[in-house]
Design an enzyme around this catalytic site. Structure first.
Site, short mmCIF file in Angstrom:
data_model
loop_
_atom_site.label_atom_id
_atom_site.label_comp_id
_atom_site.label_asym_id
_atom_site.label_seq_id
_atom_site.Cartn_x
_atom_site.Cartn_y
_atom_site.Cartn_z
N LYS A 164 -135.19 -75.87 -116.77
CA LYS A 164 -135.87 -75.78 -118.07
C LYS A 164 -135.12 -76.61 -119.10
CE LYS A 164 -135.67 -73.36 -121.63
NZ LYS A 164 -136.00 -74.39 -122.64
N GLU A 237 -121.78 -73.05 -119.82
CA GLU A 237 -121.01 -74.13 -120.45
C GLU A 237 -121.46 -74.17 -121.91
OE1 GLU A 237 -121.24 -77.80 -118.13
OE2 GLU A 237 -121.78 -76.56 -116.44
N CYS A 271 -120.55 -81.74 -126.63
CA CYS A 271 -119.82 -80.47 -126.63
C CYS A 271 -118.33 -80.71 -126.77
CB CYS A 271 -120.13 -79.67 -125.37
SG CYS A 271 -119.80 -80.57 -123.85
N GLU A 368 -118.40 -75.32 -134.88
CA GLU A 368 -118.77 -76.57 -134.24
C GLU A 368 -119.83 -77.27 -135.09
OE1 GLU A 368 -121.23 -76.01 -130.73
OE2 GLU A 368 -120.28 -77.74 -129.79
P1 NAD Z 1 -129.22 -73.87 -127.48
O1 NAD Z 1 -128.31 -72.80 -127.02
O2 NAD Z 1 -130.01 -73.67 -128.70
O3 NAD Z 1 -130.30 -74.20 -126.32
C1 NAD Z 1 -129.93 -74.54 -125.02
C2 NAD Z 1 -131.10 -74.26 -124.08
O4 NAD Z 1 -131.40 -72.87 -124.06
C3 NAD Z 1 -132.41 -74.95 -124.48
O5 NAD Z 1 -133.09 -75.33 -123.31
C4 NAD Z 1 -133.14 -73.83 -125.19
O6 NAD Z 1 -134.55 -74.02 -125.22
C5 NAD Z 1 -132.77 -72.64 -124.33
N1 NAD Z 1 -132.87 -71.31 -124.97
C6 NAD Z 1 -133.00 -71.01 -126.28
N2 NAD Z 1 -133.02 -69.67 -126.46
C7 NAD Z 1 -132.89 -69.12 -125.22
C8 NAD Z 1 -132.80 -67.77 -124.74
N3 NAD Z 1 -132.86 -66.72 -125.56
N4 NAD Z 1 -132.65 -67.57 -123.41
C9 NAD Z 1 -132.56 -68.63 -122.56
N5 NAD Z 1 -132.63 -69.93 -122.96
C10 NAD Z 1 -132.80 -70.15 -124.28
O7 NAD Z 1 -128.33 -75.18 -127.56
P2 NAD Z 1 -128.74 -76.62 -128.12
O8 NAD Z 1 -128.82 -76.57 -129.62
O9 NAD Z 1 -129.92 -77.10 -127.36
O10 NAD Z 1 -127.48 -77.49 -127.67
C11 NAD Z 1 -126.33 -77.65 -128.43
C12 NAD Z 1 -125.22 -76.73 -127.91
O11 NAD Z 1 -124.95 -76.98 -126.54
C13 NAD Z 1 -123.91 -76.96 -128.62
O12 NAD Z 1 -123.31 -75.74 -128.93
C14 NAD Z 1 -123.07 -77.71 -127.60
O13 NAD Z 1 -121.68 -77.60 -127.76
C15 NAD Z 1 -123.54 -77.08 -126.35
N6 NAD Z 1 -123.21 -77.92 -125.18
C16 NAD Z 1 -122.22 -77.52 -124.32
C17 NAD Z 1 -121.88 -78.31 -123.23
C18 NAD Z 1 -120.79 -77.91 -122.26
O14 NAD Z 1 -120.74 -78.46 -121.17
N7 NAD Z 1 -119.91 -76.98 -122.61
C19 NAD Z 1 -122.53 -79.53 -123.03
C20 NAD Z 1 -123.52 -79.91 -123.94
C21 NAD Z 1 -123.86 -79.09 -125.01
#
Ligand code: NAD
Length: 466
Positions: A164, A237, A271, A368
């Site tokens: 997803k 992650e 990230c 962040e």
């Molecule tokens: P997010 O947590 O808002 O969304 C991530 C994913 O989860 C999306 O596909 C979203 O649609 C889905 N989602 C949203 N609500 C959900 C729920 N209740 N249950 C299940 N899935 C749900 O994150 P974002 O804004 O898309 O991405 C940015 C974040 O990702 C930042 O905090 C960044 O640091 C982190 N990130 C971490 C890594 C790592 O490897 N540690 C890598 C890239 C990004």
């Protein structure tokens, strides 16, 4: 959020619009799949698993063929990724290179049976078995690279995957899945696109045996709660707030460009980007000046423009968040030496921003920011810098910059995080374990550890004689 606006077509399921962040305008749409479709999707992934799990040689061949297919499809995939994500085209190609490399790496990496030798008079053997259907949920900053970081090891281990993507970036991922899955048996890799609660329902679906999630800390927490219902394995992650500590022997002018890109690549939406810089008091103003000087030379624009080095922020809510945290820092007493504002043009552009005079308690330091904004903080004693670097609730990565590499390495060893670098930042090997500590993550991805995260041990003990 404009790109989450539903569009309902006659006779078809709904669709949601996808926005080009370089214009702020919708340019395409994607199916808005509903949670009640997941029973069928997960059921088909379960059925496909039975054929896929038992033939490692066929799996390896299929994943190698998929890697070739990704490379051939790159000229179609890369511009689409840039269009919906915003990043410069060369960086989209780099995501695809990484995706193909990852498929090749994991295709050959599945572990075979291993004897246990402990001196007992029995033949004991560990056989690694796959888990079943895996749910992979990924964010919008590296849609393809992060999707492949999930599906390549999960598939190589013999699982099937339901992927997803973020609703902000579903298009290139859909195309990627069609390219990869053409090399695989049907339903081994499937994609669902849609708005929440689709991800939440996928994470808590009883047919899913492992939820592998990349995204923010609050969503990661919700995913873990959802997966607890069926006690599925969880790999998270999550966010980072990486510090870069500059030592007093650092060659400021020499490292300025590298340090800038460690913080600003992908418009800071990484990230493990550098999100805070700690510089010795004596060098602080030179560091600020060198970074600001370089920032002013960087061409900001649409990712499809060949001159662009820094694209737009991916989406409107994220742009609003960056504006808010910058304004908050300024009201806390900080000064933007360059940038500090969005650009007066269509799209989600924010000028690259170097902040000085930031109180350590300001949110741009403790949280962040995930955008093109970098606070540079002075420190007196090195111990204070190490303590400050380790003081947040995150623990993804960190770096130390200086001329004496032994000393830099000794300081790097004191960082509380999963990966530390010296004189660079955020470069990862496919073969390394990747794991955040504290709120940056749960479980280990990457290398053989990424495979084991998708496997369970099955142990057989057999006497030497009947
Ligand atoms: P997010 O947590 O808002 O969304 C991530 C994913 O989860 C999306 O596909 C979203 O649609 C889905 N989602 C949203 N609500 C959900 C729920 N209740 N249950 C299940 N899935 C749900 O994150 P974002 O804004 O898309 O991405 C940015 C974040 O990702 C930042 O905090 C960044 O640091 C982190 N990130 C971490 C890594 C790592 O490897 N540690 C890598 C890239 C990004």
């Amino acid at each position: 959020m404009p790109n989450c606006r539903p569009r309902r077509g006659p006779g078809a399921g709904g669709r949601f619009a996808v926005v080009d962040p370089a214009t702020g305008e919708a340019f395409d749409d994607s199916p808005d799949q509903q949670p009640d479709e997941l029973d069928g999707v997960v059921g088909r992934a379960e059925a496909a698993w039975r054929g896929w799990r038992d033939d490692p040689a066929a799996r390896a061949a299929a994943l190698l063929a998929a890697a070739d297919a990704v490379e051939s499809a790159a000229p179609g995939l890369a511009p689409l990724l840039t269009r919906e994500q915003g990043k410069p085209l060369a960086e989209s190609y780099a995501e695809l290179d990484r995706t193909a490399a990852r498929l090749r790496y994991f295709a050959r990496a599945a572990p075979g049976p291993r004897p246990i030798r402990d001196g007992r008079p029995v033949h004991s053997e560990i056989r690694w078995r796959p888990l079943g259907p895996v749910a992979a949920i990924v964010p919008w900053n590296f849609p393809l690279q992060l999707a492949s970081a999930k599906f390549a090891p999960a598939l190589a281990a013999g699982n099937t995957v339901v992927l997803k993507p973020s609703p902000f970036t579903p298009l290139a991922t859909r195309l990627l899945v069609s390219v990869v899955s053409a090399a695989l048996p049907e339903d081994v890799l499937t994609i669902v696109t849609g708005r929440e609660p689709l991800g939440a329902r996928l994470a808590s679906h009883p047919g899913i045996r492992h939820v592998t999630f990349t995204g923010s800390v609050p969503t990661g927490r919700a995913v873990a709660e959802g997966a607890a219902a069926s006690l599925a394995r969880v790999t998270l992650e999550l966010g980072g707030n990486d510090a870069a500590i500059l030592l007093d022997d650092v060659d400021v002018e020499r490292i300025a460009e590298r340090l800038f890109w460690a913080a600003f690549r992908n418009c800071g939406q990484v990230c493990m980007a550098v999100k805070r810089v700690y510089a010795p008091v004596r060098l602080h103003s030179r560091v600020v000046e060198a970074l600001a000087h370089y920032a002013k030379s960087v061409v900001v624009g649409a990712g499809l423009n060949p001159d662009t080095r820094l694209g737009p922020v991916n989406n409107a809510p994220q742009l609003a968040r960056i504006e808010h945290c910058t304004a908050q820092a300024v009201s806390d007493g900080a000064r933007a030496v360059c940038g500090g504002h969005r650009l007066e043009r269509p799209g989600y552009f924010f000028a690259p921003t170097i902040l000085t005079g930031v109180p350590p308690s300001s949110a741009v330091v403790t949280e962040e920011q995930f955008g093109p904004v970098l606070p540079v903080l002075p420190y007196g004693r090195l111990d204070e810098a190490v303590e400050a670097a380790n003081s947040t609730r995150f623990g993804l990565g960190g770096s130390v910059w200086g001329t004496d590499l032994d000393r830099a390495e000794a300081v790097a060893g004191r960082l509380e995080c999963g990966t530390a670098w010296i004189n660079h930042h955020a470069e990862l090997s496919l073969a390394q374990p990747f794991a955040g500590i504290k709120e940056s993550g749960v479980g280990v991805a990457g290398g053989p550890w990424g495979l084991y995260g998708n496997l369970r041990p099955f142990v057989v003990h057999r006497p030497l004689e009947g």
